[in-house]
Write a protein that holds these residues in place. Structure first.
Motif, mmCIF file in Angstrom:
data_model
loop_
_atom_site.group_PDB
_atom_site.id
_atom_site.type_symbol
_atom_site.label_atom_id
_atom_site.label_comp_id
_atom_site.label_asym_id
_atom_site.label_seq_id
_atom_site.Cartn_x
_atom_site.Cartn_y
_atom_site.Cartn_z
ATOM 1 N N LEU A 1 0.857 -1.178 0.000
ATOM 2 C CA LEU A 1 0.000 0.000 0.000
ATOM 3 C C LEU A 1 0.897 1.232 0.000
ATOM 4 O O LEU A 1 1.759 1.383 0.877
ATOM 5 C CB LEU A 1 -0.898 0.009 1.240
ATOM 6 C CG LEU A 1 -1.812 -1.214 1.392
ATOM 7 C CD1 LEU A 1 -2.478 -1.212 2.764
ATOM 8 C CD2 LEU A 1 -2.868 -1.240 0.293
ATOM 9 N N VAL A 2 0.713 2.106 -0.973
ATOM 10 C CA VAL A 2 1.617 3.236 -1.175
ATOM 11 C C VAL A 2 1.069 4.489 -0.494
ATOM 12 O O VAL A 2 0.026 5.017 -0.886
ATOM 13 C CB VAL A 2 1.821 3.503 -2.681
ATOM 14 C CG1 VAL A 2 2.727 4.717 -2.885
ATOM 15 C CG2 VAL A 2 2.415 2.269 -3.366
ATOM 16 N N PHE A 3 1.810 4.973 0.513
ATOM 17 C CA PHE A 3 1.450 6.209 1.207
ATOM 18 C C PHE A 3 2.406 7.321 0.770
ATOM 19 O O PHE A 3 3.190 7.846 1.555
ATOM 20 C CB PHE A 3 1.506 5.995 2.718
ATOM 21 C CG PHE A 3 0.526 4.968 3.220
ATOM 22 C CD1 PHE A 3 -0.796 5.313 3.461
ATOM 23 C CD2 PHE A 3 0.931 3.654 3.434
ATOM 24 C CE1 PHE A 3 -1.707 4.356 3.908
ATOM 25 C CE2 PHE A 3 0.026 2.701 3.895
ATOM 26 C CZ PHE A 3 -1.294 3.052 4.128
ATOM 27 N N TYR A 4 2.351 7.641 -0.504
ATOM 28 C CA TYR A 4 3.199 8.661 -1.108
ATOM 29 C C TYR A 4 2.351 9.395 -2.124
ATOM 30 O O TYR A 4 2.042 8.856 -3.190
ATOM 31 C CB TYR A 4 4.417 8.000 -1.763
ATOM 32 C CG TYR A 4 5.354 8.944 -2.483
ATOM 33 C CD1 TYR A 4 5.894 10.053 -1.848
ATOM 34 C CD2 TYR A 4 5.706 8.708 -3.806
ATOM 35 C CE1 TYR A 4 6.766 10.914 -2.521
ATOM 36 C CE2 TYR A 4 6.580 9.557 -4.489
ATOM 37 C CZ TYR A 4 7.093 10.653 -3.836
ATOM 38 O OH TYR A 4 7.955 11.504 -4.501
ATOM 39 N N ARG B 1 -0.266 5.484 -7.650
ATOM 40 C CA ARG B 1 -0.813 4.333 -6.923
ATOM 41 C C ARG B 1 -1.036 4.646 -5.445
ATOM 42 O O ARG B 1 -1.228 3.727 -4.639
ATOM 43 C CB ARG B 1 0.121 3.133 -7.072
ATOM 44 C CG ARG B 1 0.414 2.772 -8.535
ATOM 45 C CD ARG B 1 1.448 1.670 -8.663
ATOM 46 N NE ARG B 1 1.709 1.356 -10.058
ATOM 47 C CZ ARG B 1 2.754 1.836 -10.755
ATOM 48 N NH1 ARG B 1 3.629 2.647 -10.161
ATOM 49 N NH2 ARG B 1 2.926 1.514 -12.023
ATOM 50 N N ALA B 2 -1.010 5.912 -5.081
ATOM 51 C CA ALA B 2 -1.163 6.303 -3.676
ATOM 52 C C ALA B 2 -2.567 5.981 -3.171
ATOM 53 O O ALA B 2 -3.555 6.050 -3.916
ATOM 54 C CB ALA B 2 -0.882 7.793 -3.523
ATOM 55 N N VAL B 3 -2.645 5.630 -1.898
ATOM 56 C CA VAL B 3 -3.931 5.403 -1.243
ATOM 57 C C VAL B 3 -4.040 6.308 -0.018
ATOM 58 O O VAL B 3 -3.035 6.671 0.598
ATOM 59 C CB VAL B 3 -4.117 3.934 -0.798
ATOM 60 C CG1 VAL B 3 -4.260 3.016 -1.984
ATOM 61 C CG2 VAL B 3 -2.973 3.473 0.103
ATOM 62 N N LEU C 1 4.271 1.522 2.112
ATOM 63 C CA LEU C 1 5.413 2.132 1.432
ATOM 64 C C LEU C 1 5.409 3.647 1.666
ATOM 65 O O LEU C 1 4.397 4.317 1.458
ATOM 66 C CB LEU C 1 5.328 1.825 -0.064
ATOM 67 C CG LEU C 1 6.521 2.200 -0.944
ATOM 68 C CD1 LEU C 1 6.548 1.317 -2.189
ATOM 69 C CD2 LEU C 1 6.479 3.671 -1.376
ATOM 70 N N PHE C 2 6.585 4.158 2.091
ATOM 71 C CA PHE C 2 6.740 5.575 2.389
ATOM 72 C C PHE C 2 7.981 6.129 1.695
ATOM 73 O O PHE C 2 8.966 5.406 1.494
ATOM 74 C CB PHE C 2 6.857 5.797 3.898
ATOM 75 C CG PHE C 2 5.654 5.354 4.684
ATOM 76 C CD1 PHE C 2 4.614 6.236 4.938
ATOM 77 C CD2 PHE C 2 5.551 4.043 5.156
ATOM 78 C CE1 PHE C 2 3.493 5.825 5.651
ATOM 79 C CE2 PHE C 2 4.443 3.626 5.872
ATOM 80 C CZ PHE C 2 3.408 4.529 6.119
#
Length: 204
Positions: free
Chosen positions: A28-31, A36-38, A59-60
């Motif tokens: 899960l992309v937190f960027y 693809r960020a969520v 992912l950060f």
């Protein structure tokens, strides 16, 4: 058998399809700059829908400690993945196992680079493109991966069903990580590509 992580999950249906196909972990992309960020709400909805024994990885990219803790307070992540310039001490402070991504450049000593993160449970090797912290869809030179290494290799960068067997045979990674190679469009997965990728990876 090599483990498989499907990264860049943005929808519940994609997460369930990956789990059904045999994925070991989902990313899960937190960027915010990533296609693809969520959001935290999206991530929580995806995480709550998952069946047992599927790991979730957050992912950060150079996020603040406060931002990461805000995510962790609301989403039950099993692992963190750092793609920026985060030092080992920063990565370890959250009390959760972490992966450190290294974008491999020509002539780089990969073992020397990996040694900068002694607390990492694994080192993810990805392709280098200036200004892009990951998800390039490009393959790097696998001959640069050291045969002798004291860390667990997660191989990423331009993998798909057509080349994953060669990648595993040549590099002998603990796990492979794919995002763009199993997509219809950025952020939306192709179920047939997911199934083909995992099938080919697990056959080696």
């Amino acid at each position: 058998m090599v483990r498989v992580k499907i990264c860049g999950i943005t929808r519940v249906e994609d997460a369930l399809a990956a789990a059904a196909a045999g994925a070991d972990a989902l990313g899960l992309v937190f960027y915010a700059a990533s296609p693809r960020a969520v959001s935290i709400e999206q991530a929580r909805t995806i995480q709550q829908a998952l069946p047992p024994f599927i790991s979730t990885v957050g992912l950060f990219v150079d996020a603040t400690a406060e931002d990461i803790r805000e995510v962790l307070a609301q989403v039950r992540l099993d692992m963190l993945q750092f793609h920026g310039n985060e030092p080992d001490e920063f990565c370890q402070q959250f009390g959760i196992p972490y992966l450190k991504a290294i974008r491999v450049r020509p002539g780089q000593d990969v073992n020397e680079a990996a040694a900068q993160w002694p607390g990492a449970c694994g080192i993810l090797l990805d392709s280098y493109r200036p200004g892009v912290p990951g998800g390039t869809g490009e393959v790097f030179d696998w001959t640069m991966i050291p045969v002798e290494r004291k860390w667990s290799l997660i191989l990423a960068g331009g993998l798909d069903a057509a080349n994953v067997q060669q990648a595993i045979t040549q590099a002998h990674p603990w796990a492979v990580d794919v995002s763009g190679g199993v997509e219809l469009t950025k952020g939306r997965k192709d179920f047939d590509k997911i199934n083909a990728f995992i099938r080919e990876a697990k056959r080696v």
